[in-house]
Design a protein around this motif. Structure first.
Motif, PDB file in Angstrom:
ATOM      1  N   LEU A  16       0.837  -1.197   0.000  1.00 63.74           N
ATOM      2  CA  LEU A  16       0.000   0.000   0.000  1.00 63.74           C
ATOM      3  C   LEU A  16       0.874   1.251   0.000  1.00 63.74           C
ATOM      4  N   THR A  17       0.219   2.411   0.011  1.00 61.47           N
ATOM      5  CA  THR A  17       0.920   3.695  -0.071  1.00 61.47           C
ATOM      6  C   THR A  17       0.999   4.341   1.305  1.00 61.47           C
ATOM      7  N   ALA A  18       2.211   4.720   1.703  1.00 60.06           N
ATOM      8  CA  ALA A  18       2.433   5.328   3.011  1.00 60.06           C
ATOM      9  C   ALA A  18       2.136   6.823   2.969  1.00 60.06           C
ATOM     10  N   GLN A  19       2.174   7.450   4.152  1.00 63.60           N
ATOM     11  CA  GLN A  19       1.818   8.862   4.262  1.00 63.60           C
ATOM     12  C   GLN A  19       2.794   9.780   3.536  1.00 63.60           C
ATOM     13  N   ASP A  20       3.985   9.277   3.221  1.00 64.51           N
ATOM     14  CA  ASP A  20       4.938  10.097   2.460  1.00 64.51           C
ATOM     15  C   ASP A  20       4.875   9.816   0.962  1.00 64.51           C
ATOM     16  N   GLY A  21       3.903   8.988   0.549  1.00 70.59           N
ATOM     17  CA  GLY A  21       3.738   8.682  -0.859  1.00 70.59           C
ATOM     18  C   GLY A  21       4.518   7.477  -1.347  1.00 70.59           C
ATOM     19  N   SER A  22       5.377   6.913  -0.505  1.00 69.67           N
ATOM     20  CA  SER A  22       6.157   5.744  -0.904  1.00 69.67           C
ATOM     21  C   SER A  22       5.313   4.475  -0.799  1.00 69.67           C
ATOM     22  N   ARG A  23       5.777   3.428  -1.460  1.00 65.67           N
ATOM     23  CA  ARG A  23       5.089   2.145  -1.424  1.00 65.67           C
ATOM     24  C   ARG A  23       5.681   1.308  -0.292  1.00 65.67           C
ATOM     25  N   LEU A  24       4.819   0.653   0.478  1.00 68.69           N
ATOM     26  CA  LEU A  24       5.293  -0.187   1.577  1.00 68.69           C
ATOM     27  C   LEU A  24       4.571  -1.526   1.520  1.00 68.69           C
ATOM     28  N   ALA A  25       5.347  -2.599   1.542  1.00 72.78           N
ATOM     29  CA  ALA A  25       4.793  -3.947   1.558  1.00 72.78           C
ATOM     30  C   ALA A  25       5.219  -4.646   2.838  1.00 72.78           C
ATOM     31  N   LEU A  26       4.433  -5.601   3.282  1.00 65.40           N
ATOM     32  CA  LEU A  26       4.763  -6.311   4.516  1.00 65.40           C
ATOM     33  C   LEU A  26       6.144  -6.955   4.450  1.00 65.40           C
ATOM     34  N   PRO A  27       6.553  -7.579   3.332  1.00 65.58           N
ATOM     35  CA  PRO A  27       7.910  -8.155   3.293  1.00 65.58           C
ATOM     36  C   PRO A  27       9.022  -7.126   3.525  1.00 65.58           C
TER      37      PRO A  27
ATOM     38  N   ALA B 226       3.059  -4.212  14.484  1.00 61.44           N
ATOM     39  CA  ALA B 226       1.689  -4.110  14.996  1.00 61.44           C
ATOM     40  C   ALA B 226       0.848  -3.482  13.891  1.00 61.44           C
ATOM     41  N   VAL B 227      -0.172  -4.210  13.419  1.00 64.61           N
ATOM     42  CA  VAL B 227      -1.026  -3.757  12.318  1.00 64.61           C
ATOM     43  C   VAL B 227      -2.395  -3.389  12.867  1.00 64.61           C
ATOM     44  N   ALA B 228      -2.800  -2.135  12.674  1.00 66.21           N
ATOM     45  CA  ALA B 228      -4.103  -1.660  13.141  1.00 66.21           C
ATOM     46  C   ALA B 228      -4.873  -1.069  11.967  1.00 66.21           C
ATOM     47  N   PHE B 229      -6.185  -0.967  12.125  1.00 66.66           N
ATOM     48  CA  PHE B 229      -7.053  -0.397  11.092  1.00 66.66           C
ATOM     49  C   PHE B 229      -7.831   0.768  11.690  1.00 66.66           C
ATOM     50  N   ILE B 230      -7.701   1.929  11.063  1.00 68.13           N
ATOM     51  CA  ILE B 230      -8.300   3.166  11.562  1.00 68.13           C
ATOM     52  C   ILE B 230      -8.796   3.991  10.387  1.00 68.13           C
ATOM     53  N   TYR B 231      -9.378   5.159  10.638  1.00 69.67           N
ATOM     54  CA  TYR B 231      -9.562   6.158   9.581  1.00 69.67           C
ATOM     55  C   TYR B 231      -9.550   7.535  10.208  1.00 69.67           C
TER      56      TYR B 231
ATOM     57  N   ARG C 132     -11.234   8.898   1.260  1.00 63.31           N
ATOM     58  CA  ARG C 132     -10.955  10.216   1.853  1.00 63.31           C
ATOM     59  C   ARG C 132      -9.551  10.331   2.419  1.00 63.31           C
ATOM     60  N   ASP C 133      -8.997   9.226   2.865  1.00 64.88           N
ATOM     61  CA  ASP C 133      -7.695   9.264   3.532  1.00 64.88           C
ATOM     62  C   ASP C 133      -6.563   9.139   2.523  1.00 64.88           C
ATOM     63  N   THR C 134      -6.218  10.256   1.923  1.00 65.99           N
ATOM     64  CA  THR C 134      -5.070  10.330   1.022  1.00 65.99           C
ATOM     65  C   THR C 134      -3.786  10.314   1.848  1.00 65.99           C
ATOM     66  N   PRO C 135      -2.639  10.129   1.214  1.00 63.23           N
ATOM     67  CA  PRO C 135      -1.382  10.220   1.970  1.00 63.23           C
ATOM     68  C   PRO C 135      -1.248  11.539   2.727  1.00 63.23           C
ATOM     69  N   GLU C 136      -1.714  12.634   2.136  1.00 62.18           N
ATOM     70  CA  GLU C 136      -1.618  13.940   2.806  1.00 62.18           C
ATOM     71  C   GLU C 136      -2.485  13.983   4.062  1.00 62.18           C
ATOM     72  N   VAL C 137      -3.679  13.412   3.982  1.00 57.86           N
ATOM     73  CA  VAL C 137      -4.566  13.369   5.150  1.00 57.86           C
ATOM     74  C   VAL C 137      -3.951  12.512   6.246  1.00 57.86           C
ATOM     75  N   LEU C 138      -3.380  11.381   5.868  1.00 59.52           N
ATOM     76  CA  LEU C 138      -2.760  10.500   6.860  1.00 59.52           C
ATOM     77  C   LEU C 138      -1.503  11.114   7.460  1.00 59.52           C
ATOM     78  N   GLU C 139      -0.781  11.903   6.659  1.00 58.03           N
ATOM     79  CA  GLU C 139       0.390  12.610   7.187  1.00 58.03           C
ATOM     80  C   GLU C 139      -0.023  13.582   8.286  1.00 58.03           C
ATOM     81  N   ALA C 140      -1.108  14.319   8.054  1.00 59.47           N
ATOM     82  CA  ALA C 140      -1.605  15.256   9.069  1.00 59.47           C
ATOM     83  C   ALA C 140      -2.099  14.509  10.296  1.00 59.47           C
ATOM     84  N   TYR C 141      -2.761  13.387  10.076  1.00 65.05           N
ATOM     85  CA  TYR C 141      -3.258  12.562  11.186  1.00 65.05           C
ATOM     86  C   TYR C 141      -2.083  12.052  12.031  1.00 65.05           C
TER      87      TYR C 141
END
Length: 202
Positions: A49-60, A68-73, A113-122
Motif C-alpha cells: 500500500l501507499t504510506a503517508q509520504d507517498g512511498s510504497r510499503l509492503a509487509l515483506p 503491529a497492524v491496526a485499522f483506523i480512519y 478520503r484518507d489520502t497520503p496527505e490526510v494521513l500525514e496530518a493525522y
C-alpha cells in the motif's frame, strides 16, 4: 457506532477465515498462560500500500521487525483516536526498540478520503514517529481486501460514514501472525510486553 452495527461487524468478522482468530479479547485476556510463548495463528496476510509520504510499503519490507497492524480512519471521532493514542503511548515506552526492532502500521478503512496527505496530518496530530510508524492507504478494493484478510469487517458507503471492527494484530519477525487484540480497551502494558517478547524470540 450503534450497538447493532457493532454486533453485525463482530459477527461478520467471526465469519472470516481462520486467520482472524483473536488471542486477546476486549478486556485484554490472553490465551497464553504465564511463561508460555504467544500462539502462532499462521502466515500474516500480505499487503502493498501507499504510506503517508507517498512511498510504497509492503509487509515483506518489514521482515526482521515485529509489526503491529491496526485499522483506523482519520475522520473517526470515537474508537480510532483512542487506539491511535494508546499505540502512541506504547511507542514512546518502547524506547530505542521502536523503529529499529518494532514498527507500527495503521491502515485506513476509508481510502476514498484518507489520502497520503490526510494521513500525514493525522500522524503528526498524534506525534507519530515516521521512522517507526507507517500510515497506509491505497485503492479501495485493495484496502478492503487487506482488512478482510486480517479479519476486519468494514461497512458503509465510500466517502461517507464507516463502521469497522477494531482489531490490532501482531506479526513476528518471520512474518507470522501471532496475536490479535479485539477492541481498544486492552492494556497498553500488555501490548508493550507482547511486542518485546516477540523481539526477544530466537
Amino acid at each position: 457506532m450503534s450497538r447493532l452495527a457493532t454486533l453485525g461487524l463482530i459477527l461478520a468478522a467471526l465469519a472470516c477465515p481462520p486467520s482472524a482468530v483473536s488471542a486477546h479479547g476486549p478486556d485484554g485476556g490472553d490465551t497464553a498462560g504465564p511463561g508460555q510463548r504467544l500462539p502462532t495463528i499462521g502466515s500474516a496476510p500480505g499487503f502493498s500500500l501507499t504510506a503517508q509520504d507517498g512511498s510504497r510499503l509492503a509487509l515483506p519490507d518489514l521482515r526482521g521487525k515485529v509489526v503491529a497492524v491496526a485499522f483506523i480512519y482519520a475522520s473517526c471521532a470515537d474508537v480510532c483516536p483512542l487506539l491511535t493514542e494508546k499505540m502512541a503511548q506504547v511507542g514512546d515506552e518502547l524506547g530505542p526498540d521502536f523503529g529499529s526492532s518494532i514498527t507500527f502500521v495503521s491502515i485506513t478503512v476509508d481510502p476514498e478520503r484518507d489520502t497520503p496527505e490526510v494521513l500525514e496530518a493525522y500522524a503528526k496530530a498524534f506525534g507519530a514517529d515516521r521512522g517507526g510508524w507507517h500510515f497506509l492507504t491505497g485503492e479501495p478494493a485493495a484496502v478492503r481486501d487487506v482488512a478482510r484478510r486480517y479479519g476486519v469487517a468494514v461497512s458503509g458507503r465510500p466517502g461517507e460514514g464507516v463502521d469497522h471492527t477494531l482489531l490490532t494484530s501482531l506479526v513476528d519477525r518471520r512474518g507470522m501472525l501471532r496475536v490479535q487484540y479485539l477492541g481498544a480497551r486492552f492494556d497498553p502494558e500488555e501490548l508493550r510486553r507482547d511486542l518485546l517478547e516477540l523481539v526477544g524470540e530466537p
